[in-house]
Design a protein around this motif. Structure first.
Motif, mmCIF file in Angstrom:
data_model
loop_
_atom_site.group_PDB
_atom_site.id
_atom_site.type_symbol
_atom_site.label_atom_id
_atom_site.label_comp_id
_atom_site.label_asym_id
_atom_site.label_seq_id
_atom_site.Cartn_x
_atom_site.Cartn_y
_atom_site.Cartn_z
ATOM 1 N N ARG A 175 6.118 10.879 2.815
ATOM 2 C CA ARG A 175 6.005 10.133 1.549
ATOM 3 C C ARG A 175 4.565 10.205 1.020
ATOM 4 N NH1 ARG A 175 9.047 8.963 -2.732
ATOM 5 N NH2 ARG A 175 7.290 10.149 -3.535
ATOM 6 N N ARG A 223 9.057 2.706 1.203
ATOM 7 C CA ARG A 223 8.943 3.517 -0.013
ATOM 8 C C ARG A 223 9.949 4.668 -0.029
ATOM 9 N NH1 ARG A 223 3.350 5.650 0.953
ATOM 10 N NH2 ARG A 223 4.232 5.580 3.050
ATOM 11 N N VAL A 224 10.849 4.675 0.940
ATOM 12 C CA VAL A 224 11.824 5.760 1.047
ATOM 13 C C VAL A 224 13.225 5.168 0.911
ATOM 14 C CG1 VAL A 224 12.716 7.574 2.551
ATOM 15 C CG2 VAL A 224 10.266 7.041 2.549
ATOM 16 N N ASN A 230 3.390 11.996 -2.397
ATOM 17 C CA ASN A 230 2.660 11.206 -3.391
ATOM 18 C C ASN A 230 1.413 11.925 -3.878
ATOM 19 O OD1 ASN A 230 4.528 9.219 -3.222
ATOM 20 N ND2 ASN A 230 3.189 7.677 -2.325
#
Ligand code: CA
Length: 656
Positions: free
Chosen positions: A345, A385-386, A349
């Protein structure tokens, strides 16, 4: 061969941190690098073709520090094929394709050397990726490349059917109904998620006219594309060029492309390129030294081993940049360790935070890695965040997937209300829900919830309804299908739709000889290698079930046009979303309200109508059971028809 007992220590001493494994060019020379610390010899083999006996030469590679093997050719090699041979204990050599190959020949046996930039279609650099600020703004449509267009009803040119190229054909119709690319645009989805398009094993690419089918969860070469989806699998350039054309066409039409990645296992085990490159390093092993099988497919990879973690990161960065992808869906993500998932992630990003990343928070078997280290759904807060597939809302809507007769909220289960409410808020804690469905309250933010009730796995929603709700009329089952759609498309989070779900896709099969003929045996539950007669989308069904299609389309538009359906944080959901009192666990209504707008949604799973008292305000029907709106104001007690969802809207600002 020496056995590694402490992988962490081994990695500290031996891991290579360069990003130039495989083939790179340097000042007119061609550099090959492979990593295999315990090999006693590594050889580069060059070939004229992707298979057959046409070797140019074999040259020994030089051993450098940290298990790195190196050779350079004093010219800019291009348009030739290559493999490596790894030798252990000074004994037999095992030949294999380079795991870092970015192009390959027929059936992925040999790597191919090419500058991929040369295969960019015209307009590639000037076609931007569509903007998607949050997963909550996305509506994902899952498509298998072959299913999408292989049926003649697709209207796609016969040479493009079942291939990448079908996605580039505009203006296709079945009678007057749009199909394929035009269908995607008309439906209004923001992303297409393709079932595996990396090079997989079980379709023989050399026989394009043989009846063959596979979903593609049998990975061979992660950085190469599948040849059977190209116009010429013998030409390594065709699949690359044609896939780039697919991506560019979808981008031009505002649609992102998500790749389904299957790093959790390899199709072959001892014969896999990874095992031949470095035996027993890339896969997890049980305490008895045998391959573990957390995938249910014969092995599982070891993301906690540094060089496999780096392989995954390198591969994802390559795919995202080279093919301008807009996101990744991780198959059996529960097999990857949490640290790896979070690093991925972070790395994505750095490239573009808007890239979608979500996966299956479960495994296909038992893994030897400690369960608190794995990216299981019940560890969801550790990788907030996944995104994760929401099997809770899926099963609550339509009933459990493993018992076809199990009923869900839409088909008469009167105990599913709590799970449905939890799904509607985005599977986050919500002050009105208390702890009644705590195990379904797993999302860190609504962005983490991938809401769906049909995917390539298991029965389609329509087939499931034809089994578990067989005593209802067809008309009622259509209503159930629409109610199901309203629930997961209007829920907080990211909606996910399966190709053809929006026009009652079915997977019909002929029962085998001796098999009883009934509602279960007439449809296919697991179609991973079933023929086109089962898997292909028949676009005439869109014409036949056009009312269902327009309903799905209306839901997607409603979601796009109202930010309140796309709240990004649990604080926002807590502030703006409130359940209305219905005095009935299964008759569910909520309102979404901010300074400008108030939306009221009601879901009635009963065969009788229900009444709802609307809050004060000047409401209009925004979505009725046909997916239509009404221009006349409505207020007080309203009728919610049997097995339906209704949405009302009050635009407060207009009155000022
Ligand atoms: Ca293949």
């Amino acid at each position: 061969m020496l056995k590694i007992t402490d992988y962490e220590r081994f990695d500290r001493e031996n891991a290579y941190d360069g990003d130039d494994l495989g083939v790179t060019y340097r000042e007119g020379r061609t550099v090959f690098k492979a990593w295999s610390p315990l090999a006693t010899g590594v050889y580069l083999n060059l070939y004229l073709d992707g298979d057959g006996s046409n070797m140019i030469e074999t040259v020994p590679m030089e051993r450098l520090d940290k298990g790195l093997w190196y050779i350079e050719l004093m010219y800019h090699a291009e348009d030739i094929f290559y493999t490596f041979s790894f030798e252990f204990d000074n004994r037999t050599r095992q030949e294999t394709i380079d795991i870092y190959s970015r192009a390959c020949g027929i059936n992925g046996q040999r790597g191919y050397i090419i500058d991929l930039k040369k295969l960019n279609p015209k307009g590639w650099d000037t076609t931007p990726r569509p903007v998607c600020q949050s997963p909550c703004d996305a509506v994902v449509y899952e498509c298998h490349v072959r299913d999408f267009s292989i049926d003649p009803t697709s209207g796609v040119d016969i040479d493009r059917r079942g291939r990448f190229a079908a996605f580039t054909e505009e203006g296709t119709r079945y009678h007057n109904v749009t199909t394929c690319l035009d269908h995607l645009k008309e439906l209004g989805v923001t992303h297409v998620q393709l079932l595996p398009v990396f090079d997989y094993a079980s379709v023989d690419e050399s026989k394009p006219y043989k009846a063959q089918y596979n979903w593609g969860y049998d990975p061979l070469n992660y950085n190469c594309l599948e040849g059977s989806y190209s116009s010429d699998a013998f030409d390594p350039k065709a699949r690359i060029r044609e896939f780039k054309e697919l991506v560019m066409t979808l981008h031009k039409n505002g649609i992102g492309v998500i790749m389904d990645v299957v790093y959790n296992h390899t199709y072959f085990t001892e014969k896999s390129a990874f095992h031949k490159t470095f035996p027993f390093y890339y896969h997890r092993l049980n305490s008895d030294g045998k391959f573990s099988n957390g995938s249910g497919c014969g092995n599982e990879t070891a993301s906690e081993h540094l060089m496999y973690r780096r392989f995954m990161i390198n591969s994802l960065k390559f795919l995202a940049t080279e093919y301008k992808l807009d996101g990744f869906r991780f198959d059996l993500m529960g097999l990857h360790d949490i640290e790896t998932v979070n690093i991925i992630r972070d790395e994505l990003n750095k490239f573009d935070p808007s890239l979608l990343m979500y996966g299956e928070g479960w495994t296909g078997g038992e893994s030897p890695l400690r369960s608190d280290r794995l990216a299981y759904k019940w560890n969801s807060y550790s990788f907030g965040r996944v995104g994760l597939f929401n099997d809770n809302i899926r099963d609550a809507i339509k009933g459990g997937t493993f018992n076809p007769y199990d009923i869900g909220y839409v088909s008469g289960n009167r105990n599913a209300g709590a799970l449905i409410r939890r799904g509607l808020v985005g599977s986050i804690p919500h002050w009105q829900l208390g702890n009644d469905a705590q195990d379904a309250c797993w999302a860190f933010e609504p962005e983490q919830a991938v809401n769906y009730c049909e995917a390539h796995d298991n029965n389609t929603l329509w087939d499931k309804l034809s089994i578990c709700a067989k005593h209802f009329s067809r008309e009622d089952r259509v209503k159930m299908d629409k109610l199901a759609a309203a629930l997961f498309i209007l829920a907080q989070g990211m909606p996910f739709i399966h190709l053809g779900q929006d026009f009652l896709r079915s997977k019909p099969r002929k029962p085998k000889e001796g098999e009883p003929i009934n509602e279960v045996t007439k449809v296919c539950e697991n179609s991973y290698n079933a023929p086109d007669s089962v898997n292909a989308v028949r676009w005439n069904e869109k014409a036949e079930n056009f009312d269902v299609f327009t309903y799905y389309k209306a839901l997607i538009r409603l979601r796009h046009n109202n930010r309140l359906f796309r709240l990004r944080t649990k604080d926002e959901v807590g502030t703006h979303m409130r359940f209305l009192e219905t005095h009935d666990n299964s008759f569910i209504a909520f309102k979404l309200e901010d300074d400008e707008t108030c939306l009221v949604c009601a879901f009635n799973p009963y065969s009788e109508q229900r009444y709802l008292l609307l809050p004060e305000g000047r409401f209009f029907t925004r979505l009725n059971e046909q997916g239509k709106m009404n221009k006349f104001p409505i207020g007080g007690e309203v009728v919610i028809p049997p097995i339906s969802a209704m949405v009302y809207k009050w635009k407060k600002r207009r009155e000022q």
